[in-house]
Write a protein that holds these residues in place. Sequence first.
Motif, PDB file in Angstrom:
ATOM      1  N   GLY A   1     -23.893   0.753  -8.889  1.00  0.00           N
ATOM      2  CA  GLY A   1     -23.190   1.928  -9.371  1.00  0.00           C
ATOM      3  C   GLY A   1     -21.732   1.621  -9.642  1.00  0.00           C
ATOM      4  O   GLY A   1     -21.270   0.484  -9.471  1.00  0.00           O
ATOM      5  N   THR A   2     -21.009   2.638 -10.067  1.00  0.00           N
ATOM      6  CA  THR A   2     -19.588   2.500 -10.385  1.00  0.00           C
ATOM      7  C   THR A   2     -18.820   3.666  -9.764  1.00  0.00           C
ATOM      8  O   THR A   2     -19.202   4.831  -9.957  1.00  0.00           O
ATOM      9  N   VAL A   3     -17.765   3.350  -9.051  1.00  0.00           N
ATOM     10  CA  VAL A   3     -16.947   4.395  -8.431  1.00  0.00           C
ATOM     11  C   VAL A   3     -15.996   4.950  -9.476  1.00  0.00           C
ATOM     12  O   VAL A   3     -15.290   4.187 -10.156  1.00  0.00           O
ATOM     13  N   VAL A   4     -15.960   6.277  -9.604  1.00  0.00           N
ATOM     14  CA  VAL A   4     -15.106   6.945 -10.584  1.00  0.00           C
ATOM     15  C   VAL A   4     -14.457   8.169  -9.924  1.00  0.00           C
ATOM     16  O   VAL A   4     -14.825   8.568  -8.818  1.00  0.00           O
ATOM     17  N   SER A   5     -13.501   8.731 -10.633  1.00  0.00           N
ATOM     18  CA  SER A   5     -12.901   9.994 -10.205  1.00  0.00           C
ATOM     19  C   SER A   5     -13.672  11.137 -10.871  1.00  0.00           C
ATOM     20  O   SER A   5     -13.784  11.195 -12.089  1.00  0.00           O
ATOM     21  N   LYS A   6     -14.218  12.042 -10.051  1.00  0.00           N
ATOM     22  CA  LYS A   6     -14.969  13.191 -10.565  1.00  0.00           C
ATOM     23  C   LYS A   6     -14.380  14.458  -9.964  1.00  0.00           C
ATOM     24  O   LYS A   6     -14.428  14.663  -8.749  1.00  0.00           O
TER      25      LYS A   6
ATOM     26  N   PRO B   1       0.818  -1.229   0.000  1.00  0.00           N
ATOM     27  CA  PRO B   1       0.000   0.000   0.000  1.00  0.00           C
ATOM     28  C   PRO B   1       0.843   1.268   0.000  1.00  0.00           C
ATOM     29  O   PRO B   1       0.461   2.274  -0.604  1.00  0.00           O
ATOM     30  N   GLY B   2       1.999   1.223   0.660  1.00  0.00           N
ATOM     31  CA  GLY B   2       2.871   2.394   0.683  1.00  0.00           C
ATOM     32  C   GLY B   2       3.442   2.725  -0.680  1.00  0.00           C
ATOM     33  O   GLY B   2       3.510   3.887  -1.073  1.00  0.00           O
TER      34      GLY B   2
ATOM     35  N   ARG C   1     -11.190  -0.047   0.781  1.00  0.00           N
ATOM     36  CA  ARG C   1     -10.471  -1.288   1.028  1.00  0.00           C
ATOM     37  C   ARG C   1      -9.295  -1.342   0.068  1.00  0.00           C
ATOM     38  O   ARG C   1      -9.470  -1.167  -1.140  1.00  0.00           O
ATOM     39  N   SER C   2      -8.138  -1.602   0.605  1.00  0.00           N
ATOM     40  CA  SER C   2      -6.942  -1.662  -0.228  1.00  0.00           C
ATOM     41  C   SER C   2      -6.713  -3.094  -0.703  1.00  0.00           C
ATOM     42  O   SER C   2      -6.465  -4.001   0.106  1.00  0.00           O
TER      43      SER C   2
ATOM     44  N   ASN D   1     -10.781  13.351  -1.570  1.00  0.00           N
ATOM     45  CA  ASN D   1      -9.927  12.976  -2.695  1.00  0.00           C
ATOM     46  C   ASN D   1     -10.241  11.567  -3.174  1.00  0.00           C
ATOM     47  O   ASN D   1     -10.459  10.653  -2.372  1.00  0.00           O
ATOM     48  N   TYR D   2     -10.216  11.389  -4.489  1.00  0.00           N
ATOM     49  CA  TYR D   2     -10.426  10.056  -5.066  1.00  0.00           C
ATOM     50  C   TYR D   2      -9.193   9.190  -4.841  1.00  0.00           C
ATOM     51  O   TYR D   2      -8.053   9.655  -4.906  1.00  0.00           O
ATOM     52  N   ASP D   3      -9.459   7.926  -4.590  1.00  0.00           N
ATOM     53  CA  ASP D   3      -8.392   6.926  -4.470  1.00  0.00           C
ATOM     54  C   ASP D   3      -8.954   5.612  -5.001  1.00  0.00           C
ATOM     55  O   ASP D   3     -10.127   5.297  -4.765  1.00  0.00           O
ATOM     56  N   PRO D   4      -8.141   4.820  -5.737  1.00  0.00           N
ATOM     57  CA  PRO D   4      -8.662   3.561  -6.298  1.00  0.00           C
ATOM     58  C   PRO D   4      -9.160   2.572  -5.261  1.00  0.00           C
ATOM     59  O   PRO D   4      -9.872   1.620  -5.609  1.00  0.00           O
ATOM     60  N   GLY D   5      -8.809   2.786  -3.989  1.00  0.00           N
ATOM     61  CA  GLY D   5      -9.274   1.867  -2.951  1.00  0.00           C
ATOM     62  C   GLY D   5     -10.749   1.990  -2.631  1.00  0.00           C
ATOM     63  O   GLY D   5     -11.332   1.089  -2.019  1.00  0.00           O
ATOM     64  N   TRP D   6     -11.394   3.082  -3.048  1.00  0.00           N
ATOM     65  CA  TRP D   6     -12.820   3.242  -2.775  1.00  0.00           C
ATOM     66  C   TRP D   6     -13.647   2.390  -3.745  1.00  0.00           C
ATOM     67  O   TRP D   6     -13.391   2.378  -4.941  1.00  0.00           O
TER      68      TRP D   6
END
Length: 590
Positions: free
Chosen positions: A525-530, A240-241, A550-551, A513-518
């Motif tokens: 639905g679908t989680v995206v960066s907006k 994760p780091g 969740r990572s 802030n968006y992070d791919p872990g969300w």
Amino acid sequence: TGREIAWAALGSLAFALCIFYRFFGRFSRLIAWSGFGRFDWDYHMQLHWVIWYTITHFHQFPFWNPYKCGGMPLLGNPQSPILTPFLLPDLLFGPVIGLHLDSIVHVALAFGGAYFLARVLGISRLGAVACAGAFAGNASFYMYYEWGDLNFLSFAYAPWAIGLLWVGSERRRLIFAAVGGLVMALMVMEGAVYQLLFTAIMLAVLAPVVAFQRQSWFPLLLVAIMGAFAAGFMAIKLLPGLAFTGLQSTVRDPAGGYGPHDILVALFSPDREWWTAYIGILFGGLALWGGALRFRRAFPWVILAFVLLALARGNFGSYSPWVLLHKLPFFASMRSPERWLIPFTLVAGVLAGFGTDAISKMAKPWGTIVAPLLIGLALIDTWFVAERQLHFLVENYEPFFEHAERLEASAAWAEPTFRQFYNPNLFGMTGIKTFMPESRMTSAAKANRGLLVCYEGDGLEPDTHALDYNQAGYQGEQYLLGPGKLTLSRWTPNALSFDIDVPAPTVMVVNQNYDPGWHLAQGQGTVVSKYSLIGVKIPAGKQHIVLAYRSRLFLIGLGITLITFVMMLLLWRYERLRGGSGMPLREYRR
């Protein structure tokens, strides 16, 4: 023997208590001085508090830190101390008391580890005390503690790792290398990346020299196995780091150098206040004596001493070790070459142990009288300098923190529900952090506020597009881009629950802030960066959704770490059934 182990443990704890005696009765106070160190105290205290609060209040694993920079990974933060046994005092007594207790135990570990290293090197008990006193008493530990760089105390694990390498080399057992890898991984688990790099360089220098001296490849094999096990054990935090920082978060210019005079002043001047690694003339003299009179046994340590001193000098030419080291991943992010004097104090302690034994055996009975006297005076000398660092810290308790603590308890400051807070006072007009109480990261987190302007070392502050509730364009901590009804049903750091009713497909935006872990743990639905924030494309209709962090790399790292533990147990079982070859290199000690 068991008796010696017990006395060494008691002596280590007594040494640490003597260093921190001014803290007695003040464990419940966050002590920090009024200078630049308050930034680092606040930085580390916020990490400790968010970890503690996420676990004890929300009963969640601390994956995400919503209170900082518009939201950022917490487990993936290289300096977050989560996966460590020292999380237990924080959970039992709270992060402030736990932090002070952790510091005392780390100093005891530093003393005991240096004693252990000296004994496995064949140094006498008195020489081992000299080694432990020079290392655990060096002023750099307490200077960094005064400044708030609390993770520097994790270098206390270094002598344990090196000692395990030595034991494994003598007994020709691989299990000691595996345990050494676990010890090194503990540094990363406590957020001590610099300290891991220090230890890695020390092992990388010692192993080839010892292999050449003993005409055996086995020390090299042990170092390779130790590195592999260290990587496996730390995978749960390392993966994760790396996703958060990359191989190197900031490539720093290896500029700046320190002359021999600067290094001598840092090591031997008791009046040095800005940067010190004071060990004193007595320990320094014993180290020179040991390197000269026990040269054959001390040879690897003499070589290592020259390497560390060369690194501490910084940039003194295109081919200086500091410049060359900066071409490697991870090392490219390092700054302040004078920090290499911290591992040098351990090397000086080992050489001082050899010097103590040389004096004890020179002329009896005078040698057996002079050596303890010198060690006693040297311990008192380093204690005065180290204790003075903490004395300054305790006696200059910052009213700023008292103000901030009152602010934390103020109903006007606390938010009933989490909201982002833009804090321009964190940065002054000149770009220097002013840290007004209302901008303190720990205070804001306790007040249920997320700071949009924050302090995160090594250039890792995300470029947030989250908005403060007083800024133009703010639509709430969650909002829809189309018509419909949106209600927050539950807020936690790692999971957000919403009730949604929309007549047509639209996008929900969360003001973090968006992070791919969300991802969506429940609902459609679908989680995206907006707008670089967390967005969810949702279909028309009425539904309850749960957005969770969740990572995936955490799960992969967890699997690797568990497999590494199993491999260590299998290796221990195999070598126990196979039997050992004893101590075949005992002649080396002669």
